[in-house]
Write an enzyme that holds these catalytic residues in place. Structure first.
Site, PDB file in Angstrom:
ATOM      1  N   ALA A  80      -6.940  -7.465  -1.842  1.00  0.00           N
ATOM      2  CA  ALA A  80      -7.609  -7.179  -0.648  1.00  0.00           C
ATOM      3  C   ALA A  80      -7.076  -6.144   0.182  1.00  0.00           C
ATOM      4  O   ALA A  80      -6.045  -6.522   0.640  1.00  0.00           O
ATOM      5  CB  ALA A  80      -8.402  -8.381   0.043  1.00  0.00           C
ATOM      6  N   VAL A  81      -7.809  -4.996   0.757  1.00  0.00           N
ATOM      7  CA  VAL A  81      -7.091  -4.274   1.582  1.00  0.00           C
ATOM      8  C   VAL A  81      -8.169  -3.965   2.669  1.00  0.00           C
ATOM      9  O   VAL A  81      -9.361  -3.727   2.766  1.00  0.00           O
ATOM     10  CB  VAL A  81      -6.692  -2.825   1.019  1.00  0.00           C
ATOM     11  CG1 VAL A  81      -6.252  -1.896   2.071  1.00  0.00           C
ATOM     12  CG2 VAL A  81      -6.016  -2.721  -0.133  1.00  0.00           C
ATOM     13  N   SER A  85      -6.427  -0.702  12.307  1.00  0.00           N
ATOM     14  CA  SER A  85      -6.583   0.495  13.553  1.00  0.00           C
ATOM     15  C   SER A  85      -5.802   1.723  12.849  1.00  0.00           C
ATOM     16  O   SER A  85      -5.834   2.692  14.018  1.00  0.00           O
ATOM     17  CB  SER A  85      -6.177  -0.147  15.014  1.00  0.00           C
ATOM     18  OG  SER A  85      -4.871  -0.549  14.883  1.00  0.00           O
ATOM     19  N   HIS A  88      -3.038   3.715   7.661  1.00  0.00           N
ATOM     20  CA  HIS A  88      -2.401   2.945   6.453  1.00  0.00           C
ATOM     21  C   HIS A  88      -3.562   2.746   5.262  1.00  0.00           C
ATOM     22  O   HIS A  88      -3.137   2.584   4.403  1.00  0.00           O
ATOM     23  CB  HIS A  88      -1.721   1.782   6.989  1.00  0.00           C
ATOM     24  CG  HIS A  88      -0.841   1.178   6.098  1.00  0.00           C
ATOM     25  ND1 HIS A  88       0.279   1.540   5.546  1.00  0.00           N
ATOM     26  CD2 HIS A  88      -1.120  -0.055   5.562  1.00  0.00           C
ATOM     27  CE1 HIS A  88       0.626   0.774   4.605  1.00  0.00           C
ATOM     28  NE2 HIS A  88      -0.101  -0.269   4.457  1.00  0.00           N
ATOM     29  N   ARG A 127     -17.159 -10.764  -0.227  1.00  0.00           N
ATOM     30  CA  ARG A 127     -17.175 -10.655  -1.867  1.00  0.00           C
ATOM     31  C   ARG A 127     -16.013 -11.522  -2.511  1.00  0.00           C
ATOM     32  O   ARG A 127     -15.950 -11.195  -3.882  1.00  0.00           O
ATOM     33  CB  ARG A 127     -16.733  -9.139  -1.768  1.00  0.00           C
ATOM     34  CG  ARG A 127     -17.744  -8.123  -1.312  1.00  0.00           C
ATOM     35  CD  ARG A 127     -17.197  -6.827  -0.666  1.00  0.00           C
ATOM     36  NE  ARG A 127     -18.367  -6.102  -0.155  1.00  0.00           N
ATOM     37  CZ  ARG A 127     -19.139  -6.204   0.887  1.00  0.00           C
ATOM     38  NH1 ARG A 127     -18.708  -7.231   1.578  1.00  0.00           N
ATOM     39  NH2 ARG A 127     -20.217  -5.277   1.155  1.00  0.00           N
TER      40      ARG A 127
END
Length: 154
Positions: A80-81, A85, A88, A127
């Site tokens: 998971a990514v 803010s 990256h 998800r």
């Protein structure tokens, strides 16, 4: 005319799973879903190998190592990514998706992209087994289908 489709019979198939440890709560839920999906379709527990990597960015390298091995019929990539803010997030998502696609094309094996790329932790949780299903489970089913389709085509 010939029409080729993969089936979901997985007896005798072996799979590697690569999981990013960053956001481990989500990765763990995706892994549970993937294992459930494989086992429900007949993959034996001893035919599933799991490799944990530090984060999503490291997934393609280990996926490549597994995909090159004759031991595996397919590789499932999970993680998971979650957007923060800074930019990256964009770099990681882009490189992970390119890396996984590249491994699949280079190896000729199904290397399934089960890495969530979400704006919020809530979207990732949805998800990973709640109201939007479990993308780990879906990735496992895709891996089975693609492995069989490749075997059918020859």
């Amino acid at each position: 005319m010939n029409i080729f489709e993969g089936n979901l019979v997985s007896e005798g198939l072996k799979f590697g799973i690569v999981v990013g440890r960053f956001n481990e709560f989500i990765g763990g839920k995706l892994l549970e879903g993937a294992i459930d999906g494989l086992k429900r379709h007949g993959v034996k527990e001893e035919d599933i190998d799991i490799a944990w990597v530090p984060g999503a960015f490291e997934i393609p390298l280990i996926a490549k190592k597994m995909a090159k091995s004759p031991k595996y019929d397919g590789v499932i990539c999970l993680g998971a990514v979650i957007k923060g803010s800074t930019s990256h997030y964009d770099y990681v998502c882009s490189e992970v998706s390119k890396g996984i696609a590249s491994v699949s094309l280079e190896s000729g094996k199904p290397v399934i992209f089960g890495v969530l790329t979400t704006n919020t932790i809530e979207q990732a949780i949805e998800r990973a087994g709640t109201k939007a299903g479990n993308k780990g489970y879906e990735s496992a089913v895709s891996a089975i289908e693609m492995a069989n389709l490749l075997n059918t085509i020859g």
